[in-house]
Design a protein around this motif. Structure first.
Motif, short mmCIF file in Angstrom:
data_model
loop_
_atom_site.label_atom_id
_atom_site.label_comp_id
_atom_site.label_asym_id
_atom_site.label_seq_id
_atom_site.Cartn_x
_atom_site.Cartn_y
_atom_site.Cartn_z
N LEU A 425 2.76 11.93 -18.87
CA LEU A 425 1.91 11.55 -17.75
C LEU A 425 2.26 12.41 -16.53
CD1 LEU A 425 2.17 8.89 -19.59
CD2 LEU A 425 1.40 7.68 -17.57
N THR A 426 1.23 12.92 -15.87
CA THR A 426 1.39 13.70 -14.63
C THR A 426 0.50 13.09 -13.56
OG1 THR A 426 1.77 15.69 -15.95
CG2 THR A 426 1.31 15.99 -13.61
N VAL A 427 1.05 12.92 -12.37
CA VAL A 427 0.31 12.29 -11.27
C VAL A 427 0.51 13.12 -10.00
CG1 VAL A 427 0.05 10.24 -9.83
CG2 VAL A 427 0.59 9.99 -12.25
N ALA A 428 -0.56 13.32 -9.26
CA ALA A 428 -0.51 13.90 -7.91
C ALA A 428 -1.17 12.90 -6.96
CB ALA A 428 -1.22 15.25 -7.87
N GLN A 429 -0.48 12.55 -5.88
CA GLN A 429 -0.97 11.49 -5.00
C GLN A 429 -0.84 11.89 -3.54
OE1 GLN A 429 -0.41 7.05 -5.70
NE2 GLN A 429 1.26 7.42 -4.26
N ALA A 430 -1.86 11.58 -2.77
CA ALA A 430 -1.86 11.80 -1.32
C ALA A 430 -2.08 10.47 -0.62
CB ALA A 430 -2.94 12.79 -0.93
N THR A 431 -1.30 10.22 0.43
CA THR A 431 -1.39 8.95 1.16
C THR A 431 -1.47 9.23 2.66
OG1 THR A 431 -0.08 7.82 -0.52
CG2 THR A 431 -0.27 6.73 1.61
N VAL A 432 -2.38 8.56 3.32
CA VAL A 432 -2.51 8.61 4.78
C VAL A 432 -2.16 7.23 5.32
CG1 VAL A 432 -4.06 8.99 6.72
CG2 VAL A 432 -4.26 10.40 4.67
N ARG A 433 -1.31 7.19 6.36
CA ARG A 433 -0.81 5.92 6.85
C ARG A 433 -0.68 5.95 8.36
NH1 ARG A 433 4.93 3.35 4.80
NH2 ARG A 433 4.82 1.34 5.88
N THR A 434 -0.98 4.82 8.98
CA THR A 434 -0.79 4.66 10.41
C THR A 434 -0.16 3.30 10.66
OG1 THR A 434 -1.85 4.81 12.58
CG2 THR A 434 -3.07 3.68 10.83
N GLY A 435 0.07 2.96 11.92
CA GLY A 435 0.72 1.69 12.22
C GLY A 435 0.25 1.10 13.53
N LEU A 436 0.36 -0.23 13.62
CA LEU A 436 0.05 -0.92 14.86
C LEU A 436 0.95 -2.16 14.94
CD1 LEU A 436 -1.96 -3.61 14.11
CD2 LEU A 436 -3.44 -1.70 13.46
N ALA A 437 1.12 -2.66 16.15
CA ALA A 437 2.00 -3.81 16.37
C ALA A 437 1.18 -5.05 16.68
CB ALA A 437 2.95 -3.52 17.53
N ILE A 438 1.60 -6.18 16.10
CA ILE A 438 1.06 -7.49 16.42
C ILE A 438 2.24 -8.35 16.82
CG2 ILE A 438 -0.21 -9.48 15.57
CD1 ILE A 438 -1.60 -7.72 13.58
N GLY A 439 2.46 -8.44 18.13
CA GLY A 439 3.67 -9.09 18.62
C GLY A 439 4.89 -8.29 18.20
N ASP A 440 5.87 -8.95 17.59
CA ASP A 440 7.04 -8.26 17.08
C ASP A 440 6.87 -7.78 15.64
OD1 ASP A 440 8.39 -8.62 19.48
OD2 ASP A 440 9.18 -10.59 18.86
N TRP A 441 5.73 -8.08 15.06
CA TRP A 441 5.48 -7.66 13.68
C TRP A 441 4.73 -6.33 13.68
CZ3 TRP A 441 6.48 -10.58 9.10
CH2 TRP A 441 7.13 -11.80 9.33
N ARG A 442 4.93 -5.55 12.64
CA ARG A 442 4.25 -4.27 12.52
C ARG A 442 3.34 -4.29 11.30
NH1 ARG A 442 7.17 0.05 11.56
NH2 ARG A 442 5.77 1.42 12.69
N VAL A 443 2.11 -3.85 11.47
CA VAL A 443 1.12 -3.76 10.40
C VAL A 443 0.87 -2.28 10.13
CG1 VAL A 443 -1.21 -4.35 9.66
CG2 VAL A 443 0.07 -5.92 11.12
#
Length: 583
Positions: A425-443
């Motif tokens: 099995l061979t896999v190539a993967q691309a991921t785009v990610r960002t972040g935001l805060a909700i109070g002290d929690w991070r989404v």
């Protein structure tokens, strides 16, 4: 009690009783292909001569796994064979019931009775089939049994005065060995009862369902009385507008399916590899030190470009597949995997690079199929990752390769078949990610797209003196996965050097492209005919979730996570732990 296996190589009987009772209270396998598996006789003065899982009809049922391959003879009015058949039981025998009674009581839909052609119930004999809890009665549909030109000994003959009793609602399954054009039919003789009147009927037969072992073919059961004989007929029809494959195996082979069909190793490896990819993915976390999901978010100190991380991660997973249909069999299987992952990560000014290695082994087995399949497997996988932060977005690229080696064993009445199958099995993967805060929690919402290439090796089997060549296969597909990660604030502990946090994530994967592995079979090297083989398919949609607890220190981090994947046919859960060292 321990299972018992009896094998005969010369003339004689594997089990013989001429008076008294032989009780079967544990799984029993008898391999006497050209000889007699069970012979029951008695002198006229003897009232009881029994072989069975219980001594009389009045006793409670005592289901056991019974596998008989060889002739069964009952030669006395006192002779009784009484077998309660649990799942995976197989009676592949030629019956000679001259006198006495044979009762087969099926305790599972996957208990199987396949009388060998030439079976007879004599004028003073009786055969009783109790399908109260299901059961499978298999009958060959071959040219020699065609109704208009019967040239061979039919599967089962009941002589004048003999009795055939059927109760319950099991299944008669026709074993297809010919190819019909769409819309065409062919009639086969299944049972003949001699010297009956014109109104004779096979009582209880209407309660049985009819099926075949080949998609696209339909079987109907009919009764007919001709020349003072009653006939039970099977009418095989190739359904219109149903392309269905040819019979799955050559007619010369008494095998219901192949090992890699019953236990789909390439599909199991794909699902295991996806789990490993999620665990080994080095997705950055924006404002904190870049690290892997098993380690989580560290104390928040910004690392230098010279930081290195070494991670050691054991894991344990359980994968179940269910509710598939394999040539009219209800197919399910289970695989348990365990292993160890190592990963090295180096931080860069605006990202990092990583390399990882995983090794492990797995045991799998089928459930409910008449010919059980088991596997002992091992695999090796390598992972390479790269990440870069651009403004408030992180881009992560990952490539990975997995090699699996599978030793498959399929149990058939007279022996076990062995097959070695490899997967790449061979896999190539691309991921785009960002972040935001909700109070002290991070989404942390993310989206990934991966391309998958799977190859399965060819292999050979020899069954009934016929060598089967099973081709290799190749499969390509894409996976798109949106995901949301939730990270709690750092929590203090009794030690100022330690803190902890909880992480959770939920993702949904859509599979686009080829969802199953296509393979073919030839009866031998020179065979001009290749028969396509069915195999289980990937589900189109999967849900994935994870819940983790992380303990974070200055140079050492520890974590434990529970992962759960779910789709229409699959259920997977995994436990992972890790220790990561900053140096």
């Amino acid at each position: 009690m321990a299972p018992t296996t009896i094998t005969t190589s010369n003339q004689g009987e594997a089990i013989s009783n001429t008076g008294g009772i032989i009780n079967i209270n544990a799984p029993l396998t008898v391999n006497a292909k050209n000889n007699t598996a069970i012979a029951v006789d008695a002198m006229p003065s003897i009232q009881v001569s029994t072989v069975g899982t219980r001594a009389t009809h009045l006793q409670p049922a005592n289901p056991q796994i019974i596998r008989l391959n060889g002739q069964i003879q009952l030669l006395s009015p006192a002779a009784l064979v009484l077998l309660d058949l649990s799942a995976d039981s197989q009676i592949n025998s030629r019956l000679n019931i001259s006198e006495g009674e044979m009762l087969l009581s099926f305790d599972s839909p996957h208990a199987q009775f396949s009388p060998v052609a030439g079976s007879t119930v004599g004028s003073k004999g009786a055969l009783s089939l109790n399908f109260e809890n299901g059961g499978l009665w298999q009958m060959p549909l071959t040219a020699e049994f065609q109704n208009d030109t019967v040239t061979g000994t039919i599967p089962l003959t009941v002589q004048s005065g003999g009795q055939l009793s059927i109760t319950g609602s099991g299944t008669i399954q026709g074993l297809v060995s010919t190819t019909l054009e769409a819309g065409n039919s062919q009639t086969y003789v299944l049972v003949k009862t001699e010297n009956v009147d014109a109104s004779y009927q096979y009582n209880g037969i209407d309660e049985l369902q009819a099926s075949t072992n080949t998609p696209g073919y339909k079987l109907n059961i009919e009764q007919q009385t001709t020349d003072s004989s009653g006939y039970l007929l099977g009418v095989l029809t190739r359904e219109e507008n149903t392309p269905g494959p040819r019979p799955p195996l050559p007619a010369t082979v008494s095998l219901s399916y192949l090992p890699h069909q019953a236990l789909p190793v390439s599909l199991i490896d794909q699902l295991t590899f996806r789990q490993l990819l999620n665990n080994m993915a080095t997705t950055p976390d924006n404002s904190h030190l870049q690290t892997v999901p098993w380690v989580g978010i560290n104390s928040g100190e910004v690392s230098s470009a010279d930081s290195w991380y070494l991670q050691v991660s054991p894991f344990l997973s359980n994968l179940k597949g269910k509710d598939y249909n394999l040539y009219s069999f209800d197919q399910s299987w289970k695989a348990d995997t365990r292993g160890l992952g190592l990963q090295l990560l180096k931080t860069l000014p605006e990202g990092y690079v990583s390399a990882g290695f995983t090794m492990g082994d797995s045991n799998g087995f089928t459930k409910g199929l008449p010919e059980s399949v088991q596997s002992n497997s091992n695999y090796r996988a390598v992972f390479l990752g790269w990440s870069r932060s651009i403004s408030h977005v992180d881009l992560h690229m990952q490539t990975a390769y997995l090699n699996g080696r599978h030793n498959l064993q399929q149990s058939i009445p007279n022996r076990q078949l062995q097959a070695q199958v490899a997967t790449d099995l061979t896999v190539a993967q691309a991921t785009v990610r960002t972040g935001l805060a909700i109070g002290d929690w991070r989404v942390l919402p993310s989206a990934s797209l991966s391309w998958w290439n799977t190859q399965q090796s060819a292999y050979r089997l020899t069954v009934d003196d016929t060598e089967l060549q099973i081709s290799g296969g190749r499969q390509h597909f894409w996976q798109a996965t949106p995901r949301v990660d939730l990270t709690s604030p750092l929590m203090p502990t009794v030690s100022p050097a330690l803190s902890w946090q909880i992480t959770a994530d939920l993702g949904h994967t859509t599979v686009i492209g080829e969802k199953n592995m296509s393979t073919q079979i030839r009866a031998h090297d020179q065979s001009p005919v290749s028969i396509p083989l069915a195999s289980p398919m990937l589900d189109k949609h999967y849900w994935q979730s994870q819940l983790g607890l992380h303990v974070i220190g200055k140079q050492l981090d520890a974590a434990i996570s529970y992962c759960l994947d779910k789709s229409q046919h699959l259920f997977s859960q995994a436990f992972t732990a890790s220790v990561s060292w900053l140096f």
